[in-house]
Scaffold this active site. Sequence first.
Site, PDB file in Angstrom:
ATOM      1  N   ASP A 287     -25.514 -59.459 -12.845  1.00 42.62           N
ATOM      2  CA  ASP A 287     -26.400 -60.543 -12.444  1.00 42.62           C
ATOM      3  C   ASP A 287     -25.519 -61.785 -12.379  1.00 42.62           C
ATOM      4  O   ASP A 287     -24.395 -61.776 -12.916  1.00 42.62           O
ATOM      5  CB  ASP A 287     -27.529 -60.729 -13.478  1.00 42.62           C
ATOM      6  CG  ASP A 287     -28.736 -61.478 -12.924  1.00 42.62           C
ATOM      7  OD1 ASP A 287     -28.595 -62.694 -12.634  1.00 42.62           O
ATOM      8  OD2 ASP A 287     -29.815 -60.881 -12.791  1.00 42.62           O
TER       9      ASP A 287
ATOM     10  N   ASP B 111     -21.984 -62.688  -8.272  1.00 45.79           N
ATOM     11  CA  ASP B 111     -22.849 -63.284  -7.262  1.00 45.79           C
ATOM     12  C   ASP B 111     -22.890 -62.336  -6.070  1.00 45.79           C
ATOM     13  O   ASP B 111     -21.871 -62.117  -5.401  1.00 45.79           O
ATOM     14  CB  ASP B 111     -22.283 -64.649  -6.855  1.00 45.79           C
ATOM     15  CG  ASP B 111     -23.142 -65.368  -5.833  1.00 45.79           C
ATOM     16  OD1 ASP B 111     -24.072 -64.748  -5.272  1.00 45.79           O
ATOM     17  OD2 ASP B 111     -22.887 -66.564  -5.591  1.00 45.79           O
TER      18      ASP B 111
ATOM     19  N   TYR C 193     -37.674 -62.792   4.070  1.00 44.30           N
ATOM     20  CA  TYR C 193     -37.918 -61.844   2.978  1.00 44.30           C
ATOM     21  C   TYR C 193     -38.538 -60.557   3.516  1.00 44.30           C
ATOM     22  O   TYR C 193     -38.098 -59.447   3.169  1.00 44.30           O
ATOM     23  CB  TYR C 193     -38.826 -62.487   1.938  1.00 44.30           C
ATOM     24  CG  TYR C 193     -39.067 -61.651   0.709  1.00 44.30           C
ATOM     25  CD1 TYR C 193     -38.089 -61.526  -0.269  1.00 44.30           C
ATOM     26  CD2 TYR C 193     -40.282 -60.988   0.517  1.00 44.30           C
ATOM     27  CE1 TYR C 193     -38.304 -60.760  -1.406  1.00 44.30           C
ATOM     28  CE2 TYR C 193     -40.506 -60.221  -0.612  1.00 44.30           C
ATOM     29  CZ  TYR C 193     -39.521 -60.105  -1.574  1.00 44.30           C
ATOM     30  OH  TYR C 193     -39.744 -59.341  -2.696  1.00 44.30           O
TER      31      TYR C 193
ATOM     32  N   LYS D 299     -36.769 -56.826   3.417  1.00 43.87           N
ATOM     33  CA  LYS D 299     -37.321 -55.693   2.671  1.00 43.87           C
ATOM     34  C   LYS D 299     -37.654 -54.528   3.594  1.00 43.87           C
ATOM     35  O   LYS D 299     -37.542 -53.358   3.194  1.00 43.87           O
ATOM     36  CB  LYS D 299     -38.543 -56.147   1.874  1.00 43.87           C
ATOM     37  CG  LYS D 299     -38.207 -57.120   0.744  1.00 43.87           C
ATOM     38  CD  LYS D 299     -37.201 -56.550  -0.253  1.00 43.87           C
ATOM     39  CE  LYS D 299     -36.968 -57.465  -1.443  1.00 43.87           C
ATOM     40  NZ  LYS D 299     -36.029 -56.884  -2.422  1.00 43.87           N
TER      41      LYS D 299
END
Length: 247
Positions: free
Chosen positions: A37, A61, A151, A155
């Site tokens: 993370d 990152d 987004y 997805k």
Amino acid sequence: MNGLDNKLAIVTGAASGIGQATAVKLAAAGARLLLTDRDTRGLEATQQQIGADRADIFAADLTDSAQVQAIIDRAADRADVLCNVAGVLDNLRPVASTSDTDWELVHNVNVRAPFQLIRGVLPGMIEQGSGAIVNVASAAGITGGRGGAAYTASKHALVGLTRSTAFSSRQQGIRCNAVCPGGISTPMGTPSDPDPLGLETIMPLAGMMGRFGQPGEVAALITWLCSDQASYVNGAVIPVDNAWTAG
């Protein structure tokens, strides 16, 4: 849970939310973990829950391809499981108000990084003849009205990547599945600066959720998909949304 004892699992987004819950459940099932993370403190908190003897942490990152490669190098072709959990929102921006910068950021984290990680771990999985990959997509990967333009597109792309990976790698013993959460109580779950038009569009649909889910409810499914109990589940795209996308 069958087949996870001492298997090495990479989990992205492991500092909080679904990623953290997934790490804890995989560890409880016997897996060893490489957690990543960009939030170092969150990673340390997750590691503390599991124990440093079971979990290695690596701050990275995912917008930086070199750092993604560093995760793969850290695993050193030993990964048995890959859970692509990390993701970013787009503040519900529709196409008209989505900048190139917004689009690139969302796609770099939500699609490019999972693609690069999958590509990086596959040779080792193919060599050993087994491997389980789970991608965390979204209800926005099933419908067009559960997120902003970037987004939603990202997805949908992740769902397509899941299906392609599953079909092309099944003969080598690799399974790749996607889970599609609805509204989940996580730090990522609330847009920080929602686009007014996007918010106006999605609010009537948000009222159909019934309740917010908990990270552990998604993590339980992810862990099962990683296990031998799901040995014949491959290429599945599974909503975890209290029937939010079923109506």
